[in-house]
Design an enzyme around this catalytic site. Structure first.
Site, mmCIF file in Angstrom:
data_model
loop_
_atom_site.group_PDB
_atom_site.id
_atom_site.type_symbol
_atom_site.label_atom_id
_atom_site.label_comp_id
_atom_site.label_asym_id
_atom_site.label_seq_id
_atom_site.Cartn_x
_atom_site.Cartn_y
_atom_site.Cartn_z
ATOM 1 N N ASP A 275 -68.711 -85.032 -27.716
ATOM 2 C CA ASP A 275 -69.795 -84.209 -28.244
ATOM 3 C C ASP A 275 -69.258 -83.045 -29.076
ATOM 4 O O ASP A 275 -68.339 -82.334 -28.654
ATOM 5 C CB ASP A 275 -70.618 -83.667 -27.067
ATOM 6 C CG ASP A 275 -71.732 -82.749 -27.513
ATOM 7 O OD1 ASP A 275 -72.691 -83.253 -28.126
ATOM 8 O OD2 ASP A 275 -71.640 -81.526 -27.256
ATOM 9 N N GLU A 308 -68.719 -86.911 -32.483
ATOM 10 C CA GLU A 308 -69.766 -86.167 -33.189
ATOM 11 C C GLU A 308 -69.047 -84.995 -33.832
ATOM 12 O O GLU A 308 -68.432 -84.184 -33.142
ATOM 13 C CB GLU A 308 -70.844 -85.670 -32.238
ATOM 14 C CG GLU A 308 -71.930 -84.893 -32.987
ATOM 15 C CD GLU A 308 -72.837 -84.076 -32.085
ATOM 16 O OE1 GLU A 308 -73.953 -83.772 -32.510
ATOM 17 O OE2 GLU A 308 -72.418 -83.720 -30.965
#
Length: 614
Positions: A275, A308
């Protein structure tokens, strides 16, 4: 631990025993080794259920260690003494695999060797076969709810489940990005053994399973590290969540790399999605992370590592590092074209949106060093990367849940336009991702939800509402009051999947369309993705783009999409492999692409075609 025990989960060949450096590790002689990095503490005492408190021995560079016999599955915690404190503070083990009593409770001893794997020969699937289905474990009914959905997902054409984070968070419900115990499975989902059994069953259906992990910050509630390990964080660099994690320190790097190895080796996840790595300032840590995971997992298993990364660092998407990145640029320009929205980060994708879509289709990143509306240069050149480096999506937890009311695309655009975009998503050479319920056209919201207490609950609620004050729909304070309270149980319940909705006739028809298009992908596209690369893209008109790719067997794939209100000329006249509007197949075959439609063709390669990308 003997290699035959298989605790590290390295399927498909000889296994090398592995254990994380920190935390509580069962040893071969029946004892347990405890290790804690507490550089701010002058003394640490282990308090273990059924035993007298025992002081831990200092080791190098601020660590503490102790080995002793413990009752199986006992609760334990550390009492850390910082400065002149004579009482000490009881804290859970930041590397414990399970907790009792939440993030402020006690850690539990877990033997990672307990689960007897039923699908011990599973080695995963090649990346080109990947079709991702992102789920929030709680919102789909927990472990049992997801288990019951597996046959239908396999039949749909999904090949990989991606779980939002499952690490322990405050309270009983959370998106998972407020975690403060990255090694511990959230107790409201079940035990570590229950999660392993889910992974095992996913593999039994021939599916992969990925896990979203958060290494860029800790949540605001239940994080004790700043008290006894202040050097874990930086004073000179702030993030939206507080002081940045100090990845310059080898102990910090080891803590997170071992965490990733735990999920891959002990739990046998097939891959991880990291993330918001743009919030990690040390690029060399990401390089070390990717290389170490590849080395430890080894070549006998398919191991897929996903980023990401708002920085669009194409250099991280290289052999031996990371396989792919969530393609936010592709999503953002598609969202602008589908909905006309232009506020917030969508503002960077409004000007020349058609040309931007053309770039995204051919090159993955739109921003490859250009400046954003804020004057910040973003991205690196990406045209050399294969299409499978990019994970495309029309919806995901962020793009739905970070909307004020959690509204999904079927409520924001015309059905024909959404169908056209979906065909592009499912049949283009990039890796497609679906968000839970998307396959039946769910209109239930997916909202931001937490379970904080007292002042923090108030701060999260009011902060959430202030976040949208600059949006025209919520300039009026009375309108902002409509934004659901993240801490209310009703907010979570409104976000859960509804099987009754899925069973409605119109939603069954939607799901069948997804099944048919994914079947075409697996039959015609997936076997040809090796060595696939873009040949060219061109604009056909406003909101209309055509892309061409050379596939691995020297065929060409052409996809055209028209999101405008007018038909456009295709410059070709032949029957498509698929069309988003069946009633328009004949017209497409005559060289016209109707409004709000898309089409796909496969044909032998046209030798001599110049391979340029525009």
């Amino acid at each position: 631990m003997s290699p035959s025990a298989g605790a590290d989960g390295s399927c498909g060949g000889a296994r090398t025993p592995w254990a994380p450096f920190y935390g509580a590790t069962p040893l071969a002689d029946g004892r347990t080794r405890f290790r804690l990095w507490a550089p701010s503490a002058r003394r640490v005492v282990l308090e273990c259920e059924g035993l007298e408190p025992r002081p831990m021995e200092p080791i190098a560079e601020g660590g503490f260690e102790l080995e002793l016999e413990c009752p199986p599955q006992a609760a334990y915690r550390y009492r850390v003494f910082v400065g002149d404190d004579q009482e000490g503070m009881p804290v859970p083990d930041p590397a414990s695999r399970a907790l009792r009593g939440g993030v402020e409770g006690a850690s539990l001893l877990v033997d990672p060797r307990r689960h007897a794997w039923r699908h011990d020969d599973w080695t995963g699937r090649p990346w080109e076969e990947t079709v991702i289905y992102e789920v929030h474990l709680g919102a789909c009914g927990g472990i049992e709810g997801l288990r019951q959905r597996l046959p239908a997902l396999a039949e749909l054409g999904i090949t990989a489940i991606e779980l939002m984070p499952v690490a322990e968070c405050p309270g009983q419900r959370n998106w998972g990005y407020d975690g403060v115990q990255p090694y511990a499975v959230a107790s409201y989902y079940g035990s570590p053994e229950a999660l392993k059994a889910l992974v095992d069953e996913v593999h039994g259906h021939g599916l992969m399973i990925f896990l979203d992990v958060v290494y860029n910050h800790f949540g605001p509630d239940g994080n004790f590290l700043p008290h006894y390990a202040k050097p874990f964080f930086r004073d000179d660099l702030q993030t939206p969540w507080g002081g940045a994690i100090d990845f310059r320190r080898p102990q910090v790097r080891r803590f997170f790399i071992d965490n990733a190895l735990m999920w891959l080796l002990e739990y046998r996840f097939d891959g991880l999605r990291f993330d918001a790595v743009h919030a990690i300032g040390e690029r060399d840590f990401l390089v070390e992370l990717g290389r170490t995971l590849r080395e430890r997992v080894g070549p006998a298993r398919h191991c897929h590592l996903i980023l990401e990364n708002e920085n669009n660092q194409a250099s991280l998407l290289a052999p031996g590092l990371f396989d792919a990145q969530w393609a936010d640029d592709w999503h953002n320009v598609m969202h602008v074209l589908l909905t006309g929205e232009h506020e917030g980060y969508y503002a960077d994708f409004v000007e020349n949106a058609t040309e931007k879509l053309s770039t995204a289709m051919a090159e993955g990143f739109i921003y490859q060093g250009q400046s954003t509306r804020k004057g910040e240069a973003r991205g690196e050149p990406s045209r050399h990367l294969p299409p499978t480096t990019f994970i495309d999506f029309l919806q995901n937890h962020d793009q739905v849940g970070n909307r004020a009311l959690g509204d999904r695309l079927p409520l924001l655009t015309q059905p024909e336009a959404l169908d056209a975009a979906t065909l592009l998503l499912l049949l283009s050479p990039a890796i497609p991702l679906l968000f839970m319920g998307e396959e039946w056209g769910s209109t239930r919201p997916f909202l931001f939800f937490t379970d904080h207490r007292d002042a923090l609950a108030d701060a999260v609620r009011e902060g959430r509402r202030r976040e949208f004050a600059e949006f025209s729909a919520f300039e009026d304070p009375a309108q902002r009051e409509r934004i659901p309270d993240p801490n209310a149980r009703e907010t979570f319940e409104a976000s859960c999947l509804d099987d009754a909705e899925a069973d409605a006739p119109e939603h069954r028809r939607c799901r069948e369309r997804y099944r048919q298009w994914l079947a075409l992908r697996h039959r015609h596209v997936v076997p040809r993705l090796g060595s696939c690369h873009a040949i060219e893209t061109r604009t056909l008109g406003d909101k209309a783009v055509q892309g061409r790719w050379r596939l691995g067997d020297d065929r060409t794939m052409t996809i055209a999409i028209n999101l405008s209100a007018q038909a456009v000329a295709l410059g070709r006249a032949e029957a498509p492999l698929a069309c988003s509007r069946e009633a328009c197949v004949d017209l497409v075959g005559r060289g016209q692409l109707p409004a709000l439609s898309s089409a796909v063709w496969l044909q032998p390669v046209e030798h001599g075609t110049a391979e340029t990308t525009t």
